[in-house]
Design an enzyme around this catalytic site. Structure first.
Site, PDB file in Angstrom:
ATOM      1  N   ASP A  61      60.457 -33.146-124.623  1.00  0.00           N
ATOM      2  CA  ASP A  61      60.321 -32.098-123.420  1.00  0.00           C
ATOM      3  C   ASP A  61      58.970 -31.246-123.955  1.00  0.00           C
ATOM      4  O   ASP A  61      59.294 -30.108-124.283  1.00  0.00           O
ATOM      5  CB  ASP A  61      61.444 -31.522-122.936  1.00  0.00           C
ATOM      6  N   LYS A  63      55.934 -30.829-122.163  1.00  0.00           N
ATOM      7  CA  LYS A  63      55.491 -30.116-120.999  1.00  0.00           C
ATOM      8  C   LYS A  63      53.739 -30.041-121.212  1.00  0.00           C
ATOM      9  O   LYS A  63      53.320 -28.943-121.173  1.00  0.00           O
ATOM     10  CB  LYS A  63      56.075 -28.810-120.477  1.00  0.00           C
ATOM     11  N   ASP A  66      46.696 -29.655-121.000  1.00  0.00           N
ATOM     12  CA  ASP A  66      45.258 -29.284-121.442  1.00  0.00           C
ATOM     13  C   ASP A  66      44.178 -30.195-120.875  1.00  0.00           C
ATOM     14  O   ASP A  66      44.277 -30.818-119.823  1.00  0.00           O
ATOM     15  CB  ASP A  66      45.208 -29.885-123.073  1.00  0.00           C
TER      16      ASP A  66
END
Length: 230
Positions: A61, A63, A66
């Site tokens: 996890d 997330k 970019d």
């Protein structure tokens, strides 16, 4: 899949030693674990590799969000780790870059729609014009178009998301709370049985298991509740 394949235990635990103890305590009861920020930054990525070697499934996890190139490079390396699922924020450009980077691997990419700790005032404060439900559905449509493997949303939105994405995508729901347990910092929660009925394919459960007096018994109770409606 049976309940054991659908329950993801969140190892939101301060140290690797404590995480190892929890995995040992849960034994064969649990086969799927989530590793997030808290554990990742104290050796959790290597621990994820160890879990994979031990035959466990891992939901990483992270997330990610970019520029496209950075997301793609990160996804390429994560795919080599052998983890089962990886999260990134459901921004279309990032999702498209990730899907391209993950091609040829078994990595299931999950689009994080709206965090289950957020409600409409939180979104307004963050500058969004959409209420949580509308934003989740919009991002589900974008994730489907991008070729993502699944959606992360609250169980409150599972049924509506399932109507959009069909049966071919995972619908992963955190904020799962057995009846009688405290919601904590979660604002959009549901019981395990109700989440499965609503269309969730995987349930992420952290504190109700890892903070329980008897984590294994807590996990077994949740699995039994899930299995009763599968």
């Amino acid at each position: 899949m049976n309940a054991r394949d659908r329950l993801i235990v969140g190892l939101d635990i301060p140290t690797i030693a404590q995480a190892e103890t929890m995995v040992s305590t849960l034994g064969e009861t649990v086969s799927f674990y989530k590793i997030g920020y808290q554990l990742a930054f104290v050796g959790g990525l290597e621990f994820a590799r160890d879990l994979v070697k031990d035959g466990k499934q891992v939901f990483l996890d992270m997330k990610l969000l970019d520029i496209d190139n950075t997301v793609a490079n990160g996804v390429e390396n994560i795919a080599k780790m052998g983890v089962t699922m990886l999260t990134l924020h459901a921004y279309p450009k990032a999702m498209r870059a990730a899907v391209q980077a993950a091609k040829g691997s078994d990595l299931c990419l999950l689009a994080v729609t709206v965090l289950t700790s957020m409600d409409e005032p939180d979104l307004i404060e963050a500058g969004y014009d959409h209420d949580p439900h509308s934003l989740v559905l919009r991002r589900a449509e974008q994730a489907l178009a991008a070729g993502m493997g699944g959606i992360v949303c609250s169980a409150e939105e599972s049924a509506a998301v399932r109507n959009i994405v069909g049966s071919g995508m995972a619908v992963v729901t955190p904020g799962i709370r057995p009846a009688g347990s405290e919601a904590g910092d979660q604002k959009r929660v549901m019981t395990p049985a109700d989440a499965i009925r609503a269309g969730s394919s995987h349930l992420v459960v952290g504190r109700p298991i890892v903070k329980a007096a008897d984590p294994k018994a807590a996990a077994e109770a949740i699995l039994a509740e899930m299995q009763s409606v599968l």
